[in-house]
Design a protein around this motif. Structure first.
Motif, short mmCIF file in Angstrom:
data_model
loop_
_atom_site.label_atom_id
_atom_site.label_comp_id
_atom_site.label_asym_id
_atom_site.label_seq_id
_atom_site.Cartn_x
_atom_site.Cartn_y
_atom_site.Cartn_z
N UNK A 58 -107.24 48.95 -43.79
CA UNK A 58 -106.92 50.20 -44.15
C UNK A 58 -107.89 51.39 -43.43
N UNK A 59 -109.31 51.08 -43.75
CA UNK A 59 -110.17 51.89 -42.94
C UNK A 59 -110.37 51.84 -41.56
N UNK A 60 -110.28 50.54 -40.94
CA UNK A 60 -110.08 50.41 -39.73
C UNK A 60 -109.38 51.32 -38.91
N UNK A 99 -117.56 48.45 -30.45
CA UNK A 99 -118.32 47.31 -31.00
C UNK A 99 -117.80 47.06 -32.36
N UNK A 100 -117.49 48.09 -33.10
CA UNK A 100 -117.14 47.79 -34.55
C UNK A 100 -115.80 47.32 -34.42
N UNK A 101 -114.91 47.90 -33.64
CA UNK A 101 -113.51 46.99 -33.60
C UNK A 101 -113.57 45.44 -33.28
N UNK A 102 -114.52 45.42 -32.25
CA UNK A 102 -114.78 43.94 -31.88
C UNK A 102 -115.29 42.96 -32.95
N UNK A 103 -116.14 43.78 -33.82
CA UNK A 103 -116.70 42.95 -35.05
C UNK A 103 -115.73 42.76 -35.93
N UNK A 104 -114.80 43.92 -36.19
CA UNK A 104 -113.76 43.78 -37.07
C UNK A 104 -112.64 42.51 -36.76
N UNK A 105 -112.58 42.34 -35.16
CA UNK A 105 -111.51 41.39 -34.99
C UNK A 105 -112.16 39.78 -35.18
N UNK A 138 -123.03 42.84 -24.79
CA UNK A 138 -122.16 43.91 -24.03
C UNK A 138 -122.35 45.32 -24.22
N UNK A 139 -122.77 45.40 -25.63
CA UNK A 139 -122.72 46.92 -26.39
C UNK A 139 -124.09 47.27 -25.74
N UNK A 246 -115.80 44.28 -43.53
CA UNK A 246 -117.42 44.14 -43.72
C UNK A 246 -117.91 43.97 -42.39
N UNK A 247 -117.41 43.22 -41.28
CA UNK A 247 -117.86 43.31 -40.07
C UNK A 247 -117.79 44.63 -39.43
#
Length: 337
Positions: A58-60, A99-105, A138-139, A246-247
């Motif tokens: 939802x918040x992603x 980075x946030x999206x990658x961690x979300x994945x 990478x980040x 959370x990630x």
């Protein structure tokens, strides 16, 4: 005028996140994407068995759309090109969101495996750490290429020190530690979203002081997303964010910590994250050294307070207030720079 786009980021993220729960929750229930509760946890948590998880989607969605739209509005209505550091700050915003999206994945994969197996075990710790390390490197590499090459660490109220090449091992360790610390904090209804809402507000103020409006958009979007999610996640929770959420939040907080150029300040702003992670490390170390004895009734420490008789709401309120007080100190320290 720049502050207008910060407000728009809050509103857009809040609106999308809050409204998306109306259609996402029925989908999660239909797919039977429910949370599996461990037997080792507090026994009353068993009542939460089957509550929809992966609600972090939802918040992603809300945060990502908000950052993109608000940045475009800022870009076309503000003379960012006149600022010599604008390309570098823009890169910090873009790579931080990536980075946030990658961690979300990573979190999505972990949650999905748990659901398929119908057991609270997804990716192995080693697999998670390997993926987080890869994306973290990478980040940092992308930041370096974009011109963010300072190796100076600034400590609240104490001053700065240039640690040279040691900055990069420190940065990678900080990324891994912080992302997992944020993940540890997600253990009670509304806890992580409440604490991170305050963290977002703190970074909104800090980025305003530093006039880093691009990073302010990210902070505002995170705060708005957490507030929108709380509508569904506050006790008693109708949905959990899962590791998906959370990630992702961990990635955003890392992006804000490094994007503002003040990564050490997260020790104050994210004090609860630090305490939660420290409680796990202390508990595990003491358990091994004493052959089975424990300092806390259970870790992370929010479960210790639960077993001491405090309600989830009481713990969430207390931890949120601690975050607010620590954030005020951090903001004060930034004003003294």
């Amino acid at each position: 005028m720049d502050g207008l786009w910060i407000i728009s980021a809050v509103v857009i993220s809040f609106g999308i996140t809050a409204i998306s729960g109306i259609w996402l929750l029925p989908i999660l229930r239909k797919l039977k994407f429910g949370q599996t509760i461990l037997d080792i946890g507090p026994k009353w948590h068993k009542n939460k068995q089957g509550t929809p998880t992966m609600g972090g989607l939802m918040f992603i969605i809300g945060v990502t759309v908000s950052v993109v739209v608000s940045y475009m509005l800022l870009r076309f209505n503000s003379p960012l090109g006149e600022r010599p550091d604008s390309p570098m700050i823009k890169a910090r915003l873009l790579y931080g969101l990536m980075l946030a999206i990658a961690f979300g994945l990573i979190g999505f994969a972990d949650d999905y495996i748990k659901i398929i197996r119908k057991h609270n075990e997804g990716l192995t710790p080693r697999q998670k750490l390997l993926l987080q390390t890869m994306f973290g490197i990478i980040y940092l590499l992308l930041l370096y290429i974009s011109g963010s090459r300072s190796t100076v660490l600034t400590f609240p109220f104490l001053g700065s020190i240039d640690i040279g090449i040691l900055y990069y091992p420190f940065a990678l360790f900080a990324i891994l530690a912080l992302s997992n610390a944020v993940n540890f904090t997600d253990g009670l209804d509304g806890l992580l979203s409440s604490v991170t809402f305050v963290v977002g507000i703190a970074y909104m103020i800090i980025t305003s002081i530093l006039q880093m409006w691009e990073m302010g958009i990210m902070a505002a979007a995170m705060a708005g997303g957490c507030l929108g999610f709380l509508i569904w996640n506050f006790y008693p929770a109708k949905v959990f964010m899962g590791d998906t959420g959370s990630l992702f939040l961990g990635g955003l907080i890392i992006a804000l910590a490094f994007g503002t150029g003040l990564p050490v300040y997260i020790v104050l702003i994210g004090l609860i994250y630090v305490v939660e992670a420290a409680s796990v490390v202390i508990q595990m170390t003491y358990f091994k050294l004493t052959h089975g004895k424990r300092i806390f009734k259970m870790s992370p420490i929010h479960h210790h307070f639960e077993l001491c008789g405090y309600s989830e709401v009481q713990i969430v309120v207390a931890f949120t207030l601690v975050t607010a007080v620590a954030s005020v100190l951090a903001i004060w320290a930034v004003r003294l720079l």
